[in-house]
Design a protein around this motif. Structure first.
Motif, PDB file in Angstrom:
ATOM      1  N   GLY A 138     -73.833 -32.712 -32.819  1.00 54.33           N
ATOM      2  CA  GLY A 138     -73.911 -31.539 -31.946  1.00 54.33           C
ATOM      3  C   GLY A 138     -73.087 -30.374 -32.451  1.00 54.33           C
ATOM      4  O   GLY A 138     -72.043 -30.047 -31.885  1.00 54.33           O
ATOM      5  N   CYS A 139     -73.544 -29.753 -33.522  1.00 52.95           N
ATOM      6  CA  CYS A 139     -72.819 -28.605 -34.095  1.00 52.95           C
ATOM      7  C   CYS A 139     -73.725 -27.370 -34.103  1.00 52.95           C
ATOM      8  O   CYS A 139     -73.905 -26.720 -35.138  1.00 52.95           O
ATOM      9  CB  CYS A 139     -72.317 -28.937 -35.500  1.00 52.95           C
ATOM     10  N   LEU A 140     -74.276 -27.039 -32.944  1.00 55.76           N
ATOM     11  CA  LEU A 140     -75.206 -25.904 -32.856  1.00 55.76           C
ATOM     12  C   LEU A 140     -74.505 -24.570 -33.127  1.00 55.76           C
ATOM     13  O   LEU A 140     -75.079 -23.657 -33.711  1.00 55.76           O
ATOM     14  CB  LEU A 140     -75.837 -25.868 -31.456  1.00 55.76           C
ATOM     15  N   TRP A 141     -73.269 -24.471 -32.673  1.00 54.93           N
ATOM     16  CA  TRP A 141     -72.501 -23.226 -32.857  1.00 54.93           C
ATOM     17  C   TRP A 141     -72.296 -22.956 -34.342  1.00 54.93           C
ATOM     18  O   TRP A 141     -72.539 -21.852 -34.830  1.00 54.93           O
ATOM     19  CB  TRP A 141     -71.173 -23.354 -32.113  1.00 54.93           C
ATOM     20  N   ALA A 142     -71.864 -23.987 -35.076  1.00 55.84           N
ATOM     21  CA  ALA A 142     -71.645 -23.842 -36.520  1.00 55.84           C
ATOM     22  C   ALA A 142     -72.961 -23.495 -37.213  1.00 55.84           C
ATOM     23  O   ALA A 142     -73.012 -22.601 -38.061  1.00 55.84           O
ATOM     24  CB  ALA A 142     -71.074 -25.136 -37.089  1.00 55.84           C
ATOM     25  N   GLU A 143     -74.012 -24.168 -36.808  1.00 50.47           N
ATOM     26  CA  GLU A 143     -75.326 -23.915 -37.403  1.00 50.47           C
ATOM     27  C   GLU A 143     -75.735 -22.460 -37.189  1.00 50.47           C
ATOM     28  O   GLU A 143     -76.230 -21.797 -38.096  1.00 50.47           O
ATOM     29  CB  GLU A 143     -76.341 -24.848 -36.733  1.00 50.47           C
ATOM     30  N   PHE A 144     -75.500 -21.955 -35.980  1.00 50.57           N
ATOM     31  CA  PHE A 144     -75.842 -20.566 -35.683  1.00 50.57           C
ATOM     32  C   PHE A 144     -75.064 -19.601 -36.581  1.00 50.57           C
ATOM     33  O   PHE A 144     -75.572 -18.555 -36.989  1.00 50.57           O
ATOM     34  CB  PHE A 144     -75.558 -20.256 -34.203  1.00 50.57           C
ATOM     35  N   LEU A 145     -73.827 -19.960 -36.896  1.00 52.84           N
ATOM     36  CA  LEU A 145     -72.997 -19.092 -37.747  1.00 52.84           C
ATOM     37  C   LEU A 145     -73.311 -19.264 -39.235  1.00 52.84           C
ATOM     38  O   LEU A 145     -72.634 -18.678 -40.087  1.00 52.84           O
ATOM     39  CB  LEU A 145     -71.511 -19.377 -37.503  1.00 52.84           C
ATOM     40  N   GLY A 146     -74.302 -20.081 -39.538  1.00 52.40           N
ATOM     41  CA  GLY A 146     -74.700 -20.284 -40.937  1.00 52.40           C
ATOM     42  C   GLY A 146     -73.824 -21.298 -41.649  1.00 52.40           C
ATOM     43  O   GLY A 146     -73.711 -21.272 -42.874  1.00 52.40           O
ATOM     44  N   ILE A 147     -73.209 -22.200 -40.880  1.00 50.39           N
ATOM     45  CA  ILE A 147     -72.320 -23.212 -41.465  1.00 50.39           C
ATOM     46  C   ILE A 147     -72.959 -24.581 -41.262  1.00 50.39           C
ATOM     47  O   ILE A 147     -73.037 -25.069 -40.130  1.00 50.39           O
ATOM     48  CB  ILE A 147     -70.929 -23.183 -40.782  1.00 50.39           C
ATOM     49  N   LYS A 148     -73.408 -25.183 -42.373  1.00 47.05           N
ATOM     50  CA  LYS A 148     -74.129 -26.460 -42.210  1.00 47.05           C
ATOM     51  C   LYS A 148     -73.302 -27.654 -42.673  1.00 47.05           C
ATOM     52  O   LYS A 148     -73.455 -28.743 -42.169  1.00 47.05           O
ATOM     53  CB  LYS A 148     -75.450 -26.408 -42.969  1.00 47.05           C
ATOM     54  N   THR A 149     -72.433 -27.432 -43.643  1.00 46.56           N
ATOM     55  CA  THR A 149     -71.674 -28.570 -44.174  1.00 46.56           C
ATOM     56  C   THR A 149     -70.182 -28.239 -44.195  1.00 46.56           C
ATOM     57  O   THR A 149     -69.787 -27.077 -44.062  1.00 46.56           O
ATOM     58  CB  THR A 149     -72.102 -28.870 -45.628  1.00 46.56           C
ATOM     59  N   VAL A 150     -69.398 -29.279 -44.400  1.00 44.61           N
ATOM     60  CA  VAL A 150     -67.947 -29.106 -44.497  1.00 44.61           C
ATOM     61  C   VAL A 150     -67.609 -28.195 -45.684  1.00 44.61           C
ATOM     62  O   VAL A 150     -66.780 -27.280 -45.569  1.00 44.61           O
ATOM     63  CB  VAL A 150     -67.271 -30.494 -44.656  1.00 44.61           C
ATOM     64  N   GLU A 151     -68.277 -28.410 -46.801  1.00 47.03           N
ATOM     65  CA  GLU A 151     -68.011 -27.617 -48.014  1.00 47.03           C
ATOM     66  C   GLU A 151     -68.294 -26.144 -47.757  1.00 47.03           C
ATOM     67  O   GLU A 151     -67.493 -25.273 -48.117  1.00 47.03           O
ATOM     68  CB  GLU A 151     -68.866 -28.116 -49.196  1.00 47.03           C
ATOM     69  N   GLU A 152     -69.443 -25.876 -47.127  1.00 46.49           N
ATOM     70  CA  GLU A 152     -69.807 -24.487 -46.786  1.00 46.49           C
ATOM     71  C   GLU A 152     -68.756 -23.880 -45.872  1.00 46.49           C
ATOM     72  O   GLU A 152     -68.339 -22.733 -46.051  1.00 46.49           O
ATOM     73  CB  GLU A 152     -71.147 -24.477 -46.042  1.00 46.49           C
TER      74      GLU A 152
END
Lengths: 251, 132
Positions: free
Chosen positions: A90-104
């Protein structure tokens, strides 16, 4: 100084490797800062107080939407930028900000692109994503007019960011929330039985700045950011550009 | 603001508010942008943009808009700054005021028509426009 708040669930063994890797990457980029690991003895409020007292310039939530929402509620009045390293479900907020992975996430933290985003407020709680309910006894009271959903709605919501399956625009920089009513769609069998090939019913969308969520008979439950609940009646408003956020894209 | 010619039919592009068939709105609704009505509105409806009331719409309200297309049932007066298109399926009980009025064959209008230039006024108790 970057302060990293690790949610309590990240103490699970399955996250050990990921956390070791992310700490290495943070050190490599020179943004290691200070880490606060939440546990049964150390709660979030204490960790944030400590971080602010020690001169934190950026708070980074390490976890999922629940972590971000809890951290955001506590730093909202402190004018500190919020970063996110997504871990768990459940990481919709991160996804919205263009953040998909820990490295990114770590590269984005290092680049430190900051945007001021709108935040919703329901009574005395803040929300970043949405308020949702599947009870059509709800009334949206907008002072000058009321919106009453009919019986054929499967979901109603107030969105800062569109996390639903429906197609509408919700921009967290426009100073507006979107009130959305989604009618039940017919099953394939019901569609087959229909003589005419009827178009599916359109959703209803109302851009709004503030409203009161009311009920017809009994108080109903509203879900805040898909993690905590509140009962009606509840006052809702949008706070334009309230939260400084480190983002991976222009919003 | 958005133009009337933008694609508002299918995907809702260029639309700010959609009153779908699964809601009813009661009171004085005021918007700045484009509005599609497919459900029920009671009270008054004002927008600085374009209003599209589809065939399924039931509006019991006085309307003020910049441009409008009416294809459903309207009980109330409508005042449009620029162009008003009345579709064949429209049933209007109320007075109409606009700069340009297009009426399709089959539309039913009970009320006064007033062109905005103000030089001519045409009264009609019941106007049924016949197909050409």
């Amino acid at each position: 100084m970057y302060c990293y708040i690790y949610d309590i669930f990240t103490n699970q063994k399955k996250y050990e490797k990921q956390i070791a890797k992310l700490e290495l990457l943070l050190a490599d980029l020179g943004i290691a800062g200070k880490s606060y690991r939440l546990n049964v003895l150390k709660n979030l409020e204490i960790a944030i107080e400590e971080a602010v007292a020690e001169g934190a310039k950026t708070i980074v939530a390490v976890g999922n939407d629940q972590t971000v929402s809890k951290v955001a509620n506590l730093i909202m009045e402190k004018n500190l930028p919020l970063g996110i390293i997504p871990l768990g479900e459940g990481c919709l907020w991160a996804e919205f900000l263009g953040i998909k992975t820990v490295e990114e996430a770590i590269k984005i933290l290092s680049a430190r692109k900051i945007e001021w985003l709108d935040v919703g407020k329901i009574n005395d709680q803040y929300f970043l994503l949405a308020l949702e309910s599947n009870d059509d006894n709800i009334i949206f009271d907008l002072e000058d007019y009321n919106i009453n959903p009919r019986k054929n709605n499967e979901a109603v919501g107030v969105y800062n960011i569109n996390i639903s399956q429906y197609n509408f625009n919700a921009n967290p920089r426009d100073g507006l929330l979107e009130a959305v009513f989604s009618p039940k769609q017919l099953s394939w069998w019901q569609r087959l039985k229909q003589k005419e090939n009827k178009q599916p019913e359109r959703i209803s969308v109302f851009p709004i700045k503030k409203l009161t969520l009311n009920h017809k008979k009994k108080p109903i439950t509203i879900t805040i950011d898909r993690q905590r609940t509140i009962k009606t009646p509840a006052r809702v408003e949008i706070l334009k550009g309230k939260l400084k956020v480190i983002t991976g894209k222009t919003i | 603001m958005f133009g009337k010619n933008q694609n508002m039919e299918n995907d809702g592009t260029g639309v700010d508010t959609i009153v779908g068939p699964s809601v009813s709105v009661e009171g004085n609704f005021k918007g700045d942008g484009n509005i599609i009505v497919e459900g029920e509105v009671r009270g008054s409806l004002k927008t600085k943009g374009y209003l599209k009331a589809s065939e399924s719409s039931v509006i019991v309200a006085n309307i003020v808009a910049a441009d409008a297309d009416i294809a459903g049932q309207l009980t109330g007066n409508i005042k449009v700054k620029n162009s008003l298109d009345i579709k064949a399926t429209a049933v209007i009980q109320g007075d109409i005021e606009a700069m340009i009025i297009n009426v399709a064959g089959g539309a039913i209008i009970n009320g006064n028509l007033k062109m905005k230039s103000g030089t001519e006024e045409k009264n009609s108790n019941q106007t049924t426009v016949e197909e050409n």
